[in-house]
Design an enzyme around this catalytic site. Structure first.
Site, PDB file in Angstrom:
ATOM      1  N   GLU A  81      -4.957  -4.930  10.641  1.00  0.00           N
ATOM      2  CA  GLU A  81      -3.909  -3.930  10.825  1.00  0.00           C
ATOM      3  C   GLU A  81      -4.150  -3.194  12.149  1.00  0.00           C
ATOM      4  O   GLU A  81      -4.917  -2.215  12.184  1.00  0.00           O
ATOM      5  CB  GLU A  81      -3.929  -2.915   9.678  1.00  0.00           C
ATOM      6  CG  GLU A  81      -3.668  -3.520   8.323  1.00  0.00           C
ATOM      7  CD  GLU A  81      -3.108  -2.493   7.332  1.00  0.00           C
ATOM      8  OE1 GLU A  81      -2.036  -2.741   6.781  1.00  0.00           O
ATOM      9  OE2 GLU A  81      -3.739  -1.436   7.148  1.00  0.00           O
ATOM     10  N   LYS A  87       0.143   4.299  -0.253  1.00  0.00           N
ATOM     11  CA  LYS A  87      -0.469   5.484   0.372  1.00  0.00           C
ATOM     12  C   LYS A  87      -0.224   6.712  -0.512  1.00  0.00           C
ATOM     13  O   LYS A  87      -0.172   6.570  -1.730  1.00  0.00           O
ATOM     14  CB  LYS A  87       0.052   5.645   1.803  1.00  0.00           C
ATOM     15  CG  LYS A  87      -0.080   4.333   2.605  1.00  0.00           C
ATOM     16  CD  LYS A  87       0.203   4.470   4.075  1.00  0.00           C
ATOM     17  CE  LYS A  87       0.017   3.121   4.754  1.00  0.00           C
ATOM     18  NZ  LYS A  87       0.190   3.169   6.206  1.00  0.00           N
ATOM     19  N   ASN A 115       0.871  -1.176   0.000  1.00  0.00           N
ATOM     20  CA  ASN A 115       0.000   0.000   0.000  1.00  0.00           C
ATOM     21  C   ASN A 115       0.911   1.230   0.000  1.00  0.00           C
ATOM     22  O   ASN A 115       1.520   1.542   1.018  1.00  0.00           O
ATOM     23  CB  ASN A 115      -0.892  -0.024   1.253  1.00  0.00           C
ATOM     24  CG  ASN A 115      -1.725   1.232   1.384  1.00  0.00           C
ATOM     25  OD1 ASN A 115      -1.787   2.054   0.482  1.00  0.00           O
ATOM     26  ND2 ASN A 115      -2.369   1.383   2.537  1.00  0.00           N
ATOM     27  N   SER A 155       3.949  -2.237  10.238  1.00  0.00           N
ATOM     28  CA  SER A 155       5.409  -2.271  10.430  1.00  0.00           C
ATOM     29  C   SER A 155       6.047  -3.613  10.061  1.00  0.00           C
ATOM     30  O   SER A 155       7.001  -4.058  10.701  1.00  0.00           O
ATOM     31  CB  SER A 155       5.779  -1.878  11.859  1.00  0.00           C
ATOM     32  OG  SER A 155       5.366  -0.541  12.118  1.00  0.00           O
ATOM     33  N   GLY A 178       3.001   2.193  10.801  1.00  0.00           N
ATOM     34  CA  GLY A 178       3.949   3.295  10.644  1.00  0.00           C
ATOM     35  C   GLY A 178       4.683   3.664  11.920  1.00  0.00           C
ATOM     36  O   GLY A 178       5.334   4.706  11.993  1.00  0.00           O
ATOM     37  N   GLU A 232      -6.424   4.682   8.052  1.00  0.00           N
ATOM     38  CA  GLU A 232      -6.227   6.115   7.744  1.00  0.00           C
ATOM     39  C   GLU A 232      -7.494   6.701   7.111  1.00  0.00           C
ATOM     40  O   GLU A 232      -7.823   7.863   7.332  1.00  0.00           O
ATOM     41  CB  GLU A 232      -4.997   6.281   6.834  1.00  0.00           C
ATOM     42  CG  GLU A 232      -3.721   6.021   7.615  1.00  0.00           C
ATOM     43  CD  GLU A 232      -2.590   5.401   6.818  1.00  0.00           C
ATOM     44  OE1 GLU A 232      -2.602   5.467   5.574  1.00  0.00           O
ATOM     45  OE2 GLU A 232      -1.679   4.824   7.456  1.00  0.00           O
ATOM     46  N   HIS A 269      -9.188   1.069   5.222  1.00  0.00           N
ATOM     47  CA  HIS A 269      -7.898   1.328   5.870  1.00  0.00           C
ATOM     48  C   HIS A 269      -8.083   2.276   7.055  1.00  0.00           C
ATOM     49  O   HIS A 269      -8.896   3.196   7.003  1.00  0.00           O
ATOM     50  CB  HIS A 269      -6.906   1.919   4.855  1.00  0.00           C
ATOM     51  CG  HIS A 269      -5.508   1.873   5.383  1.00  0.00           C
ATOM     52  ND1 HIS A 269      -5.036   2.809   6.272  1.00  0.00           N
ATOM     53  CD2 HIS A 269      -4.504   0.986   5.185  1.00  0.00           C
ATOM     54  CE1 HIS A 269      -3.783   2.487   6.593  1.00  0.00           C
ATOM     55  NE2 HIS A 269      -3.442   1.389   5.942  1.00  0.00           N
TER      56      HIS A 269
HETATM   57  P1  13P Z   1       3.423   0.285   7.644  1.00  0.00           P
HETATM   58  O1  13P Z   1       3.932  -0.976   7.021  1.00  0.00           O
HETATM   59  O2  13P Z   1       4.159   1.516   7.165  1.00  0.00           O
HETATM   60  O3  13P Z   1       3.337   0.187   9.130  1.00  0.00           O
HETATM   61  O4  13P Z   1       1.911   0.484   7.106  1.00  0.00           O
HETATM   62  C1  13P Z   1       1.037  -0.575   7.179  1.00  0.00           C
HETATM   63  C2  13P Z   1      -0.189  -0.194   6.435  1.00  0.00           C
HETATM   64  O5  13P Z   1      -0.896   0.707   6.829  1.00  0.00           O
HETATM   65  C3  13P Z   1      -0.508  -0.920   5.195  1.00  0.00           C
HETATM   66  O6  13P Z   1      -1.777  -0.634   4.755  1.00  0.00           O
END
Ligand code: 13P
Length: 249
Positions: free
Chosen positions: A166, A11, A9, A212, A172, A96, A94
């Site tokens: 997740e 983003k 992803n 992560s 992150g 976010e 997601h």
């Molecule tokens: P990270 O791997 O940067 O923690 O992000 C995970 C994520 O949100 C994938 O959709």
């Protein structure tokens, strides 16, 4: 046999030339594998990504979509628009999108229906926040996210669903769920789906872990029985790291 999947992803990262450079790097380095490899560039680069990835074993997928078919929804993208540029899979839910764009379980249920009505496959994301885990409410939160957005589906719909657990506190942050925590939650998710939709559906369902994931921790997470792959954020932006995570299988 359920599918193994590693999805990146991206983003809101990578302009057109950066997208082309990363895709070329991936084309050169992603091995022939039984792992389903997916990447989700930003909307404006999906068409270019689709064209570049033709004939390669990397699927281009979208990060989001709107629930309506068309109309006065300035700035939004429909399922049919995604299909028209070669996309057949969309990430929905997601954290976010939930946190910064107000996406609720109820809205996500509508997006899920719209995606399925258009024969799109869905990578459906969910997961608890840190406070939920601290208060030992994480199983309840996950169960209600699944119930509210997905329990109205028919058994047949599940062939087009991939789940991605997740935990928000692991996204992150560099703090990964331990392999034990991931396995415990994935087993709970599979049991929850099994009780509602039957053991065949649950057994065939791919459940990804996200938060992560790095080359250094992918092997031990993917080794867990109920972890069928990963949804990768930061580490998907470097071809070497993303490839190493695929190879961790
Ligand atoms: P990270 O791997 O940067 O923690 O992000 C995970 C994520 O949100 C994938 O959709």
């Amino acid at each position: 046999m359920r599918r193994k999947i590693v999805a990146g992803n991206w983003k809101m990262n990578n302009d057109l030339s950066e997208t082309e450079a990363l895709l070329n790097d991936l084309i050169a380095h992603v091995p022939e594998t039984d792992v389903n490899v997916m990447v989700a560039p930003t909307f404006v680069n999906l068409f270019q990504a689709f064209n570049m990835l033709k004939g390669h074993n990397i699927e281009v997928i979208a990060q989001n979509m709107h629930q309506e078919a068309k109309g006065a929804y300035t700035g939004e993208i429909s399922a049919n628009m995604l299909k028209s540029v070669g996309v057949h899979t969309v990430i929905l839910g997601h954290s976010e999108r939930r946190a910064y764009f107000g996406e609720t379980d109820e809205l996500l249920a509508k997006k899920v229906d719209a995606a399925l009505a258009n024969d799109l496959q869905i990578v459906f994301c969910f997961g608890e926040e840190l406070e939920d885990r601290k208060s030992e409410n994480h199983f309840n939160v996950v169960e209600s996210q699944l119930k509210n957005a997905l329990f109205h589906l028919a058994v047949a719909d599940w062939k087009n669903i991939i789940l991605a657990y997740e935990p928000v506190w692991a996204i992150g942050t560099g703090e990964t769920a331990s392999p034990k925590q991931a396995q415990e939650m994935h087993a709970f998710i599979r049991k929850t789906i099994s009780e509602k939709f039957g053991s065949d559906t649950a057994t065939e369902l791919s459940i990804l872990y996200g938060g992560s994931v790095k080359p250094a921790n992918a092997t031990e997470i993917f080794a867990k029985e109920d972890v069928d792959g990963g949804l990768i954020g930061g580490a998907a932006l470097k071809a070497a790291d993303f490839t190493a995570i695929i190879n961790a299988f």
